[in-house]
Motif scaffolding. Structure first.
Motif, PDB file in Angstrom:
ATOM      1  N   SER A  68       0.833  -1.028   0.098  1.00  0.00           N
ATOM      2  CA  SER A  68      -0.073   0.039   0.041  1.00  0.00           C
ATOM      3  C   SER A  68       0.892   1.241  -0.142  1.00  0.00           C
ATOM      4  N   LEU A  69       1.825   1.002   0.591  1.00  0.00           N
ATOM      5  CA  LEU A  69       3.026   2.422   0.634  1.00  0.00           C
ATOM      6  C   LEU A  69       3.408   2.566  -0.728  1.00  0.00           C
ATOM      7  N   HIS A  70       3.682   1.598  -1.460  1.00  0.00           N
ATOM      8  CA  HIS A  70       4.226   1.750  -2.886  1.00  0.00           C
ATOM      9  C   HIS A  70       3.305   2.447  -3.828  1.00  0.00           C
ATOM     10  N   GLU A  71       1.944   1.895  -3.583  1.00  0.00           N
ATOM     11  CA  GLU A  71       0.876   2.278  -4.310  1.00  0.00           C
ATOM     12  C   GLU A  71       0.634   4.059  -4.184  1.00  0.00           C
ATOM     13  N   TYR A 120       2.661   6.002  -2.803  1.00  0.00           N
ATOM     14  CA  TYR A 120       3.844   7.163  -3.254  1.00  0.00           C
ATOM     15  C   TYR A 120       4.402   7.105  -4.565  1.00  0.00           C
ATOM     16  N   ASN A 121       3.851   6.071  -5.285  1.00  0.00           N
ATOM     17  CA  ASN A 121       4.035   5.963  -6.939  1.00  0.00           C
ATOM     18  C   ASN A 121       3.548   6.966  -7.637  1.00  0.00           C
ATOM     19  N   MET A 122       2.377   7.526  -7.337  1.00  0.00           N
ATOM     20  CA  MET A 122       1.744   8.371  -8.104  1.00  0.00           C
ATOM     21  C   MET A 122       2.676   9.968  -7.761  1.00  0.00           C
ATOM     22  N   GLN A 123       3.047  10.150  -6.615  1.00  0.00           N
ATOM     23  CA  GLN A 123       3.902  11.213  -6.305  1.00  0.00           C
ATOM     24  C   GLN A 123       5.215  11.288  -7.020  1.00  0.00           C
ATOM     25  N   ALA A 124       5.736   9.856  -7.370  1.00  0.00           N
ATOM     26  CA  ALA A 124       7.077   9.883  -7.921  1.00  0.00           C
ATOM     27  C   ALA A 124       6.805  10.037  -9.244  1.00  0.00           C
ATOM     28  N   VAL A 125       5.650   9.582 -10.144  1.00  0.00           N
ATOM     29  CA  VAL A 125       5.293   9.747 -11.385  1.00  0.00           C
ATOM     30  C   VAL A 125       5.054  11.200 -11.603  1.00  0.00           C
ATOM     31  N   ASP A 126       4.573  12.077 -10.915  1.00  0.00           N
ATOM     32  CA  ASP A 126       4.171  13.441 -10.976  1.00  0.00           C
ATOM     33  C   ASP A 126       5.658  14.216 -10.956  1.00  0.00           C
ATOM     34  N   GLN A 127       6.721  13.604 -10.109  1.00  0.00           N
ATOM     35  CA  GLN A 127       7.949  14.347 -10.215  1.00  0.00           C
ATOM     36  C   GLN A 127       8.765  13.865 -11.325  1.00  0.00           C
ATOM     37  N   GLY A 128       8.415  12.902 -12.013  1.00  0.00           N
ATOM     38  CA  GLY A 128       9.442  12.355 -13.031  1.00  0.00           C
ATOM     39  C   GLY A 128      10.193  11.403 -12.649  1.00  0.00           C
ATOM     40  N   ILE A 129       9.848  10.839 -11.430  1.00  0.00           N
ATOM     41  CA  ILE A 129      10.865   9.959 -10.953  1.00  0.00           C
ATOM     42  C   ILE A 129      10.397   8.466 -10.700  1.00  0.00           C
TER      43      ILE A 129
END
Length: 537
Positions: A257-260, A262-271
């Motif tokens: 659930s943690l990966h899911e 924070y994955n969108m936050q990473a995608v938003d930042q191009g990470i």
């Protein structure tokens, strides 16, 4: 605003360090006194004449306890008791004159007991001399010699440290009050945003794009909620109010659930956020919310610090002797940390590392403190211009599965419930009422505690969602009144709703007779869990 909080923390830390130094000095002095008393049980020497505190020796015959005799009094009696040594030699009972009646009774009870067991004791007393209040740590030794009972009093002046403690207590209370009010002030509007986003997302007639936008709003609200939790947890940790709420949970589900999240936050930042998980599907026992918060802080910090590249997230475990030993690692490709920053994070309680990085609100420090409170260890390695790696090692007891004796049916049906929503915020009432009405429940609203009491009498609800902080009559007072009513409504299931999320608020709600606690901002899934308690097959 947060800079002021950090500055206040820095001043408070300096103050606490000074207080700890005074306490250590007092402890050393007390050890010296104990040693001297052991050596001088039979008599006081002239060395105690100008003792910097207070020294007195009194004796009386075993056959006549009323025949008190002052054998010795140091010059300190003038400062602390407003009498001279000669005056005490003539009238020993004058030694009690500077004590309040309460302190006189406390001291006499202990003295009488000491004549029976001959055990030394220590008591803290206050004396008033020349309109000045003094606090003394008084150590008393009792012995018997040649038919006489001997009392030796050695008192150390602890006025400075006592006043410092009182100042620290007042400062902590003021800080807790400020943070509590800040919590309530910020969480109410956040609850509004989060509530409307959930209502929009739950509408059947909205298109996919609107639903997606609502989900983004919800995720942003959850991030803000995490930031607020960090600020409030920092206060709780500093004040020693941290409490872990242990329960059984699945670590593998929590990591996924943690990966899911924070994955969108990473995608938003191009990470790119990559994860490697090797965790068995077994239940363990700890505080899942705290653990999720700590690891989430590391992930959020790693994504924020990495302008490009990837963040690696891993969790590897092994089971040994009914315990699950986990190693959780988060690595980023950010700017890294200097040696002084690294040392400040690992060794100091100050917030110097994060004063320069207010965005995130001490997330690294909070993560470290939470992990350590949960019994784990927190480590970090960092290279400038290359990134940092944070590693958590923590052990959890494997939860013992209870044998399933009866296959219980799953609750799948429900009757419409009568629900009373008491909240002084029109918006908060509207959001919760709209959601529950969509579920088919009958809703009545109350803007304050007094109205809630009257409507509870008339409506006889199955559930009352009761805001704690309301004008006129608070939610706590309204709940206590309802519990005392001579009516079936006194057994109604009452849920506390509040933006004040300290442990003292939970305890106050429980003491008032509330059955559950719903912290703002809340997800409707938590409301559903409460509603499900009234489902049936």
């Amino acid at each position: 605003m947060f800079n002021k909080i950090f500055k206040s923390n820095s001043n408070e830390i300096h103050f606490n360090e000074k207080l700890h130094a005074l306490e250590a000095k007092l402890q050393r002095q007390q050890e010296v006194i104990s040693h001297l008393q052991t050596q001088l049980m039979g008599s006081f020497t002239a060395d105690f004449k100008d003792f910097p505190g207070l020294a007195i020796k009194i004796s009386f015959p075993i056959s006549d306890p009323a025949d008190l005799r002052m054998d010795f009094a140091s010059t300190g009696v003038k400062k602390y008791l407003s009498v001279t040594p000669d005056m005490l030699l003539e009238s020993p009972m004058l030694a009690l004159s500077a004590l309040s009646e309460h302190n006189q009774r406390r001291l006499m009870r202990r003295l009488v007991l000491s004549t029976r067991n001959l055990q030394p004791f220590m008591v803290r007393l206050s004396t008033k001399s020349n309109n000045q209040l003094h606090w003394l740590n008084v150590t008393v030794s009792t012995s018997v010699s040649s038919g006489r009972v001997l009392w030796q009093f050695i008192a150390m002046d602890v006025t400075a440290i006592t006043l410092s403690r009182e100042l620290a207590v007042r400062s902590n209370k003021a800080k807790l009050l400020f943070i509590s009010k800040l919590s309530h002030t910020l969480r109410n509007p956040l609850n509004t945003i989060m509530g409307y986003a959930q209502l929009i997302d739950g509408c059947s007639d909205v298109n996919e794009e609107v639903s997606s936008d609502a989900k983004i709003i919800l995720q942003s609200c959850e991030r803000i909620d995490t930031i607020l939790n960090d600020v409030f947890d920092a206060t709780n940790l500093d004040l020693g109010l941290f409490n872990a709420a242990e329960k059984n949970f699945n670590l593998k589900d929590l990591i996924q659930s943690l990966h899911e999240s924070y994955n969108m936050q990473a995608v938003d930042q191009g990470i790119t956020l990559t994860s490697h998980v090797d965790v068995p599907s077994v239940d363990i026992r700890s505080d899942p919310e705290r653990l999720k918060q700590a690891v989430g802080n590391l992930l959020s910090n790693a994504i924020r610090c990495s302008e490009k590249g990837e963040v690696k997230f891993s969790c590897f475990t092994e089971i040994n002797q009914a315990r699950l030993h986990a190693t959780i690692t988060v690595s980023d490709t950010g700017a890294g940390m200097r040696d002084d920053q690294l040392s400040s994070l690992l060794e100091s309680t100050t917030d110097s590392l994060l004063e320069d990085h207010v965005d995130g609100i001490s997330d690294l420090r909070i993560a470290k403190m939470i992990v350590e409170r949960l019994g784990g260890t927190f480590g970090v390695t960092s290279v400038l211009d290359s990134g940092s790696t944070f590693k958590i090692r923590i052990s959890f007891p494997v939860a013992i599965s209870q044998p399933k004796l009866i296959d219980m049916p799953v609750a799948t049906k429900f009757e419409p419930l009568r629900i009373l929503i008491a909240d002084d915020s029109v918006t908060n009432r509207k959001i919760l009422a709209s959601y529950l009405e969509q579920k088919g429940h009958v809703i009545v609203e109350a803007p304050n505690g007094l109205d809630a009491i009257q409507k509870a009498r008339d409506f006889i609800p199955n559930i009352i969602f009761m805001d704690l902080d309301m004008p006129s009559v608070s939610g706590l007072d309204a709940t206590m009144f309802i519990r005392r009513l001579d009516s079936e409504v006194k057994n109604t299931y009452i849920v506390a709703m509040t933006g004040q999320v300290f442990e003292r608020d939970r305890s106050a709600a429980k003491d008032a007779g509330m059955d559950d606690f719903l912290a703002k901002p809340f997800n409707f899934s938590k409301v559903n869990k409460i509603i499900d308690l009234f489902s049936y097959v």
